[in-house]
Design an enzyme around this catalytic site. Sequence first.
Site, PDB file in Angstrom:
ATOM      1  N   GLU A 110       0.836  -1.197   0.000  1.00 59.19           N
ATOM      2  CA  GLU A 110       0.000   0.000   0.000  1.00 59.19           C
ATOM      3  C   GLU A 110       0.876   1.255   0.000  1.00 59.19           C
ATOM      4  OE1 GLU A 110      -2.653   0.133   3.314  1.00 59.19           O
ATOM      5  OE2 GLU A 110      -3.870   1.745   2.465  1.00 59.19           O
ATOM      6  N   GLN A 164       0.389   5.330   5.947  1.00 62.47           N
ATOM      7  CA  GLN A 164       1.652   4.916   5.337  1.00 62.47           C
ATOM      8  C   GLN A 164       2.596   6.098   5.143  1.00 62.47           C
ATOM      9  OE1 GLN A 164      -1.116   2.337   5.332  1.00 62.47           O
ATOM     10  NE2 GLN A 164      -1.466   3.693   3.629  1.00 62.47           N
ATOM     11  N   ALA A 210      -8.054   3.344   8.734  1.00 62.00           N
ATOM     12  CA  ALA A 210      -7.566   2.314   9.656  1.00 62.00           C
ATOM     13  C   ALA A 210      -6.045   2.170   9.664  1.00 62.00           C
ATOM     14  CB  ALA A 210      -8.215   0.968   9.329  1.00 62.00           C
TER      15      ALA A 210
HETATM   16  O1  LIG Z   1     -14.563  14.414   2.923  1.00 59.95           O
HETATM   17  C1  LIG Z   1     -13.923  13.844   3.799  1.00 59.95           C
HETATM   18  N1  LIG Z   1     -13.586  14.482   4.941  1.00 59.95           N
HETATM   19  C2  LIG Z   1     -12.873  13.885   5.918  1.00 59.95           C
HETATM   20  N2  LIG Z   1     -12.444  12.626   5.843  1.00 59.95           N
HETATM   21  C3  LIG Z   1     -12.757  11.932   4.747  1.00 59.95           C
HETATM   22  C4  LIG Z   1     -13.487  12.482   3.667  1.00 59.95           C
HETATM   23  N3  LIG Z   1     -13.631  11.539   2.708  1.00 59.95           N
HETATM   24  C5  LIG Z   1     -12.987  10.438   3.164  1.00 59.95           C
HETATM   25  N4  LIG Z   1     -12.482  10.676   4.384  1.00 59.95           N
HETATM   26  C6  LIG Z   1     -11.726   9.775   5.256  1.00 59.95           C
HETATM   27  O2  LIG Z   1     -10.585   9.297   4.554  1.00 59.95           O
HETATM   28  C7  LIG Z   1     -10.240   8.039   5.089  1.00 59.95           C
HETATM   29  C8  LIG Z   1     -10.106   7.075   3.944  1.00 59.95           C
HETATM   30  O3  LIG Z   1      -9.639   5.880   4.456  1.00 59.95           O
HETATM   31  P1  LIG Z   1      -9.842   4.494   3.704  1.00 59.95           P
HETATM   32  O4  LIG Z   1     -11.284   4.139   3.644  1.00 59.95           O
HETATM   33  O5  LIG Z   1      -9.100   4.553   2.426  1.00 59.95           O
HETATM   34  O6  LIG Z   1      -9.167   3.528   4.767  1.00 59.95           O
HETATM   35  P2  LIG Z   1      -7.837   2.661   4.730  1.00 59.95           P
HETATM   36  O7  LIG Z   1      -6.927   3.259   3.694  1.00 59.95           O
HETATM   37  O8  LIG Z   1      -7.267   2.773   6.114  1.00 59.95           O
HETATM   38  O9  LIG Z   1      -8.286   1.282   4.410  1.00 59.95           O
HETATM   39  C9  LIG Z   1     -11.331   7.650   6.083  1.00 59.95           C
HETATM   40  O10 LIG Z   1     -10.924   7.988   7.379  1.00 59.95           O
HETATM   41  C10 LIG Z   1     -12.483   8.552   5.675  1.00 59.95           C
HETATM   42  O11 LIG Z   1     -13.324   8.836   6.757  1.00 59.95           O
HETATM   43 CA   LIG Z   2      -6.942   4.159   1.716  1.00 59.15          CA
END
Ligand SMILES: O=c1[nH]cnc2c1ncn2[C@@H]1O[C@H](COP(=O)(O)OP(=O)(O)O)[C@@H](O)[C@H]1O
Ligand SMILES: [Ca+2]
Length: 495
Positions: free
Chosen positions: A174, A207, A204
């Site tokens: 990642e 990186q 969660a």
């Molecule tokens: O418009 C926004 N404002 C604030 N945070 C956001 C917005 N859109 C997405 N996020 C946040 O970005 C992050 C995206 O993380 P993702 O779902 O890719 O998790 P991961 O990469 O840990 O698997 C999440 O914390 C989500 O809440």
């Molecule tokens: Ca992500």
Amino acid sequence: MSAQREMKEKNHWHKPVTIIITVIGVMAIVALVTVAVLQNRPLSQKYKYGIVMDAGSSHTALYIYAWPAEKDNNTGRVEQTHSCKVKGPGISSYASNPSKAGESLRVCMQEAKQLVPANHHSETPLYLGATAGMRLLNLEDSSASDRVFHAVEGALQKFPFSFQGARILSGQEEGAFGWVTVNYLDDRLKQGLETKGALDLGGASTQISFVSDTFDGSESPDNNVNFRLYGNDYNLYTHSFLCYGKDQALRMTLAQQTLSGPGSILDPCFHRGYTDTKNYSVLYDSPCVSKMKPQNATPTFTHKGGGDFLQCQDVIKRIFNFTHCKYNQCSFNGIFQPFLQGQYGAFSAYYFVMDFLNLTDTSIPLEDVKEKLKRYCATPWSELTQQHGNIKYLAEYCFSGTYIVTLLTEGYNFTSQTYPTIKYIKKIKGSDAGWTLGYMLNLTNMIPAEAPDTPPLPHAGYVSIVTIMAILLFVLFIVSLRPLWPRCSKQPHII
Ligand SMILES: O=c1[nH]cnc2c1ncn2[C@@H]1O[C@H](COP(=O)(O)OP(=O)(O)O)[C@@H](O)[C@H]1O
Ligand SMILES: [Ca+2]
């Protein structure tokens, strides 16, 4: 009349042989240029397509990439042509109802089916990569994560694309593919320019990846990824911190404040006037905090805001462990990190949060960023809801902004001097910054290890030179016919 005939006889341009030579000459030039253009033109601009689904912890997104068919091996040519945000939560949230995980992807997949030309469907690879949400589910209950993947694979196989499988990316992948994406889109890899580090903040995990001249991998092999791209070797440092994405970090910060199982807490990372009833069993339902769950607590607690940036920083610092480091230097939790080097691109939640807070400009001194955050966190909740309405994430931006600053400075050791080396980015040249493009480039072998042979001239230059040469030859030919030219004698005007 006779003067006219006499002049015609003297004027060799009117001789049939001269006319024929001229016509043949012009036709030869046209033919030569046409052949040169047709023979050497790039093949017709047919496109190839690739689809990557980013199954993140908070949601899934689908990206369509396209590139000219004959240029598979050229950099800077793959572009994101479409993105689709899947409605609902990330696939790991469907652990107790896996078929719904598959169903949730249908709308975006239908969109992809419409957008990729039908004659390309069967040759278009489709990948699904899951990140920290599924890593955590897999740790917690591996058969539940298998069931989710089974359902997701079943749903994706129903579409006419060339489905290449669904899997969990390692934290290393990642981080490394996020770095490849940023530097590929910036055209740094093909040109052998100094690369940019990549900072990715998810829900969660988070990186950090960058090339370090002082790091050869020997000190901490797990943090080392080697690439040979376009004839250049890259020694990449990368680390993924599971549980340090902003949603899990918030859980850990709340867990730190509820260790004794109180009936209510005054959380400095939330605004004054904010109040919510939270369920202990929901808060602690994650491997990141499950071991900290207080015994004999009431089922719920009241979560109230205190609105204090400095105190918020203090409670956030408690989720980082700085006490042990078996290497020369560490970031936190005993993880090796070489000295920071070069420029950085910070994307995903780094961008969303700092954009909302109007803090994406990193020429703002770090001290001023903290001052602005302090003021923002002190804003009463009623004032914020009045200003923004009931928008998603509103309650969390004080925590998230404070977490970002704390992670960067206390965690990764950015200082006031090095903070401006970070650029908060969402897109580069129309493509989202994130691991998906790097992942596809790698799996389709689209970045060669060695620099591709490039033709000495670009196509346009080649065509221009052929045309100029042909015209020049023709002019020389006409000049060589000079003896046949008419004498330059003053002719009386014939009316
Ligand atoms: O418009 C926004 N404002 C604030 N945070 C956001 C917005 N859109 C997405 N996020 C946040 O970005 C992050 C995206 O993380 P993702 O779902 O890719 O998790 P991961 O990469 O840990 O698997 C999440 O914390 C989500 O809440
Ligand atoms: Ca992500």
